[in-house]
Design a protein around this motif. Sequence first.
Motif, PDB file in Angstrom:
ATOM      1  N   GLY A  73      -6.513  14.684  -7.447  1.00  0.00           N
ATOM      2  CA  GLY A  73      -6.191  13.279  -7.673  1.00  0.00           C
ATOM      3  C   GLY A  73      -5.765  12.575  -6.402  1.00  0.00           C
ATOM      4  N   MET A  74      -4.959  13.258  -5.594  1.00  0.00           N
ATOM      5  CA  MET A  74      -4.481  12.631  -4.368  1.00  0.00           C
ATOM      6  C   MET A  74      -5.604  12.476  -3.355  1.00  0.00           C
ATOM      7  SD  MET A  74      -1.693  11.239  -3.556  1.00  0.00           S
ATOM      8  CE  MET A  74      -0.981  10.464  -2.095  1.00  0.00           C
ATOM      9  N   ARG A  75      -6.483  13.463  -3.276  1.00  0.00           N
ATOM     10  CA  ARG A  75      -7.623  13.338  -2.364  1.00  0.00           C
ATOM     11  C   ARG A  75      -8.490  12.136  -2.759  1.00  0.00           C
ATOM     12  NH1 ARG A  75      -8.247  19.174  -3.316  1.00  0.00           N
ATOM     13  NH2 ARG A  75      -7.172  20.284  -1.633  1.00  0.00           N
ATOM     14  N   ALA A  76      -8.780  12.024  -4.055  1.00  0.00           N
ATOM     15  CA  ALA A  76      -9.632  10.929  -4.516  1.00  0.00           C
ATOM     16  C   ALA A  76      -8.978   9.579  -4.271  1.00  0.00           C
ATOM     17  CB  ALA A  76      -9.941  11.102  -6.009  1.00  0.00           C
ATOM     18  N   TYR A  77      -7.649   9.502  -4.490  1.00  0.00           N
ATOM     19  CA  TYR A  77      -6.967   8.222  -4.301  1.00  0.00           C
ATOM     20  C   TYR A  77      -6.970   7.806  -2.833  1.00  0.00           C
ATOM     21  CZ  TYR A  77      -3.474   4.585  -4.145  1.00  0.00           C
ATOM     22  OH  TYR A  77      -2.832   3.393  -3.918  1.00  0.00           O
ATOM     23  N   VAL A  78      -6.602   8.714  -1.954  1.00  0.00           N
ATOM     24  CA  VAL A  78      -6.532   8.371  -0.529  1.00  0.00           C
ATOM     25  C   VAL A  78      -7.917   7.989  -0.013  1.00  0.00           C
ATOM     26  CG1 VAL A  78      -6.046   9.249   1.783  1.00  0.00           C
ATOM     27  CG2 VAL A  78      -4.473   9.753  -0.093  1.00  0.00           C
ATOM     28  N   GLU A  79      -8.924   8.734  -0.398  1.00  0.00           N
ATOM     29  CA  GLU A  79     -10.289   8.390   0.030  1.00  0.00           C
ATOM     30  C   GLU A  79     -10.683   6.998  -0.475  1.00  0.00           C
ATOM     31  OE1 GLU A  79     -12.675  11.553  -1.440  1.00  0.00           O
ATOM     32  OE2 GLU A  79     -11.861  13.040  -0.025  1.00  0.00           O
ATOM     33  N   GLY A  80     -10.292   6.681  -1.717  1.00  0.00           N
ATOM     34  CA  GLY A  80     -10.596   5.362  -2.269  1.00  0.00           C
ATOM     35  C   GLY A  80      -9.877   4.248  -1.543  1.00  0.00           C
ATOM     36  N   GLU A 119       0.829  -1.204   0.000  1.00  0.00           N
ATOM     37  CA  GLU A 119       0.000   0.000   0.000  1.00  0.00           C
ATOM     38  C   GLU A 119       0.867   1.258   0.000  1.00  0.00           C
ATOM     39  OE1 GLU A 119      -3.088  -0.009  -0.565  1.00  0.00           O
ATOM     40  OE2 GLU A 119      -3.570  -2.125  -0.200  1.00  0.00           O
ATOM     41  N   ALA A 120       1.971   1.216   0.744  1.00  0.00           N
ATOM     42  CA  ALA A 120       2.873   2.371   0.793  1.00  0.00           C
ATOM     43  C   ALA A 120       3.508   2.620  -0.567  1.00  0.00           C
ATOM     44  CB  ALA A 120       3.951   2.154   1.848  1.00  0.00           C
ATOM     45  N   ALA A 121       3.957   1.551  -1.240  1.00  0.00           N
ATOM     46  CA  ALA A 121       4.570   1.705  -2.560  1.00  0.00           C
ATOM     47  C   ALA A 121       3.551   2.211  -3.580  1.00  0.00           C
ATOM     48  CB  ALA A 121       5.157   0.376  -3.022  1.00  0.00           C
ATOM     49  N   ASN A 122       2.324   1.696  -3.507  1.00  0.00           N
ATOM     50  CA  ASN A 122       1.287   2.137  -4.444  1.00  0.00           C
ATOM     51  C   ASN A 122       0.946   3.606  -4.245  1.00  0.00           C
ATOM     52  OD1 ASN A 122       1.157  -0.399  -5.552  1.00  0.00           O
ATOM     53  ND2 ASN A 122      -0.713  -1.019  -4.478  1.00  0.00           N
ATOM     54  N   MET A 123       0.827   4.038  -2.988  1.00  0.00           N
ATOM     55  CA  MET A 123       0.485   5.438  -2.731  1.00  0.00           C
ATOM     56  C   MET A 123       1.597   6.359  -3.199  1.00  0.00           C
ATOM     57  SD  MET A 123      -0.977   7.206   0.772  1.00  0.00           S
ATOM     58  CE  MET A 123      -2.520   6.277   0.669  1.00  0.00           C
ATOM     59  N   THR A 124       2.837   5.948  -2.998  1.00  0.00           N
ATOM     60  CA  THR A 124       3.980   6.732  -3.477  1.00  0.00           C
ATOM     61  C   THR A 124       3.958   6.819  -4.993  1.00  0.00           C
ATOM     62  OG1 THR A 124       5.294   6.008  -1.570  1.00  0.00           O
ATOM     63  CG2 THR A 124       6.488   6.936  -3.437  1.00  0.00           C
ATOM     64  N   ALA A 125       3.653   5.705  -5.654  1.00  0.00           N
ATOM     65  CA  ALA A 125       3.614   5.682  -7.114  1.00  0.00           C
ATOM     66  C   ALA A 125       2.523   6.591  -7.665  1.00  0.00           C
ATOM     67  CB  ALA A 125       3.409   4.254  -7.607  1.00  0.00           C
TER      68      ALA A 125
END
Length: 202
Positions: free
Chosen positions: A187-194, A160-166
């Motif tokens: 984009g980052m807000r939508a990704y983290v919420e997802g 999960e850490a590697a994916n979020m960094t990517a």
Amino acid sequence: MNAPAGTRQPRGLARRAAILDAARRLFARQGFKGASLAAIAQEAGLTDAGLIYHFPTKNDLLLAVIEAGDAEQDQALAPVRARRGLALLRRLAEFGADLEADPVLTALDVTLSAEHLQEDSKVNRYFVQRYERFRALLAGAFEEARAAGDLRADLDPAVEAANMTAVLDGLRLQWLLSDGAVSMAGGMRAYVEGVIARLSPP
């Protein structure tokens, strides 16, 4: 005529700061290899000799620019590191907006990391270690959120850490190439919420 003793240090610090600002702008636009010391001196309003007095080599200047940028990155990450677990991950949703607030530093990071991707140098090692620290920060947050029962027990913190960094890196590059049309903040807000929705316990 020599300047009064009391003015020498502030004037020297101001010139050093002007050089670092100019170098950061030109390195971000032209890359380390494309920006000459003469162009940086001109951008800073100094002679070549005036620049070399403060930074004898281009590598010295590059490392000073990186150190200054690192201090700014640490300041930007301070509100993130102050939180733990799920709260830290939720704060990461705003990190795209943090990066958008300093476009020159963001462009500099992308340019320098790409230029020094494969070589064995201080700059390469700097970026390798910074990525390692950032992934470790995220992995720790996922682990803490899992242990607290805020996220599912079967998640893999390292993945999960590697994916979020990517995702953050990809958004950063697209934001730069699209001249801001692709939003890092959104984009980052939508990704983290997802991610939080996907990993929340049933």
